[in-house]
Design a protein around this motif. Sequence first.
Motif, PDB file in Angstrom:
ATOM      1  N   LYS A  44       0.849  -1.202   0.000  1.00  0.00           N
ATOM      2  CA  LYS A  44       0.000   0.000   0.000  1.00  0.00           C
ATOM      3  C   LYS A  44       0.886   1.255   0.000  1.00  0.00           C
ATOM      4  O   LYS A  44       2.073   1.184   0.330  1.00  0.00           O
ATOM      5  CB  LYS A  44      -0.892  -0.009   1.251  1.00  0.00           C
ATOM      6  N   PRO A  45       0.296   2.395  -0.327  1.00  0.00           N
ATOM      7  CA  PRO A  45       1.053   3.631  -0.152  1.00  0.00           C
ATOM      8  C   PRO A  45       1.319   3.834   1.342  1.00  0.00           C
ATOM      9  O   PRO A  45       0.504   3.417   2.174  1.00  0.00           O
ATOM     10  CB  PRO A  45       0.127   4.726  -0.666  1.00  0.00           C
ATOM     11  N   LEU A  46       2.446   4.420   1.662  1.00  0.00           N
ATOM     12  CA  LEU A  46       2.760   4.709   3.064  1.00  0.00           C
ATOM     13  C   LEU A  46       2.058   6.007   3.444  1.00  0.00           C
ATOM     14  O   LEU A  46       2.154   7.007   2.724  1.00  0.00           O
ATOM     15  CB  LEU A  46       4.277   4.871   3.208  1.00  0.00           C
ATOM     16  N   CYS A  78       8.095  11.807  -3.899  1.00  0.00           N
ATOM     17  CA  CYS A  78       7.872  10.571  -4.664  1.00  0.00           C
ATOM     18  C   CYS A  78       7.520   9.427  -3.709  1.00  0.00           C
ATOM     19  O   CYS A  78       8.240   9.190  -2.736  1.00  0.00           O
ATOM     20  CB  CYS A  78       9.142  10.227  -5.451  1.00  0.00           C
ATOM     21  N   PRO A  79       6.421   8.712  -3.964  1.00  0.00           N
ATOM     22  CA  PRO A  79       5.957   7.684  -3.021  1.00  0.00           C
ATOM     23  C   PRO A  79       6.737   6.361  -3.082  1.00  0.00           C
ATOM     24  O   PRO A  79       6.594   5.523  -2.194  1.00  0.00           O
ATOM     25  CB  PRO A  79       4.505   7.443  -3.448  1.00  0.00           C
ATOM     26  N   ASP A  80       7.619   6.226  -4.095  1.00  0.00           N
ATOM     27  CA  ASP A  80       8.276   4.933  -4.335  1.00  0.00           C
ATOM     28  C   ASP A  80       9.250   4.564  -3.213  1.00  0.00           C
ATOM     29  O   ASP A  80      10.022   5.412  -2.748  1.00  0.00           O
ATOM     30  CB  ASP A  80       9.044   4.963  -5.660  1.00  0.00           C
ATOM     31  N   LYS A  96      13.014   5.610  -2.572  1.00  0.00           N
ATOM     32  CA  LYS A  96      13.819   5.536  -3.794  1.00  0.00           C
ATOM     33  C   LYS A  96      14.463   6.890  -4.107  1.00  0.00           C
ATOM     34  O   LYS A  96      15.622   6.968  -4.506  1.00  0.00           O
ATOM     35  CB  LYS A  96      12.943   5.092  -4.971  1.00  0.00           C
ATOM     36  N   GLN A  97      13.713   7.973  -3.909  1.00  0.00           N
ATOM     37  CA  GLN A  97      14.209   9.305  -4.294  1.00  0.00           C
ATOM     38  C   GLN A  97      14.980   9.950  -3.140  1.00  0.00           C
ATOM     39  O   GLN A  97      14.449   9.992  -2.009  1.00  0.00           O
ATOM     40  CB  GLN A  97      13.023  10.206  -4.667  1.00  0.00           C
TER      41      GLN A  97
END
Length: 255
Positions: free
Chosen positions: A39-41, A182-184, A207-208
């Motif tokens: 899920k998105p955090l 960025c959500p990644d 990631k970012q």
Amino acid sequence: VGVTPLHPLWQSPLTIPGGTRQSPINIQWRDSVYDPFLKPLKISYDPTTCLHIWNNGYSFLVEFDDSADRSIIVGGPLENQYRLKQFHFHWGAINEWGSEHTVDSKFYPAELHLVHWNAVVYPTFEEAVMEGNGLAVIGVFLKLGAHHEGLQMLVDALPAIKHKDAVIEFDVFDPSCLIPSCPDYWTYAGSLTTPPLTESVTWIIKKQPIEVDENQLEAFRMLLFTSDGEEEKRMVDNFRPLQPLMNRTVRSSFQ
Ligand SMILES: NS(=O)(=O)c1ccc2oc(=S)[nH]c2c1
Ligand SMILES: [Zn+2]
């Protein structure tokens, strides 16, 4: 079998005997597995829960009032919501290294750790530290680039906590300004990277990276490991060496 090396910083073994999920690790991007069920955090911090900033002789920490569910994260790979307790950094003597995790064997000059604990299941942070699902740490890489406004508030406080055990009050600070938009992220099951090195951390590595400038990194490096009156030792290279991946898969929230 070789003798377990002792790291000068902690006088404790670098790897936990019998440890199977130690941190930090190298994240090999192509070996990470996209998990569509991640899920998105969700991050909701209350800036007024900020208490103080202090030099603990290994890093500098900003600590939060975690006596209620006022600054929490939920979702992502997590089964429960987790309370923010503190954040701190790891960095190098020079910009070529300093982060704890690496991506495709690349070091960043520094890494931010936002430390949360599972107050749904465990009564105290100290107990959560000993349990497999006790902690959730968000890792954010810092790269050399533009000046970071939000970080500057922390940097301005560092001269006041130059020595080990120095502490100053820090009333209002919203750590979400340090988390990239960025959500990644990557996620894996790991451990604390400082003693007691317990295997209690769900790592969430963004990631970012965020960008900080040279002066801001230099400010980290003017801190001292040593107490006032002791022979000065600059606080640099306070990161643990990479640990074996062993039987673990790093999942990604993105394709
Ligand atoms: N560097 S870290 O793995 O994020 C981390 C986070 C919280 C900790 O609490 C103790 S005690 N040691 C810790 C190390
Ligand atoms: Zn850390």
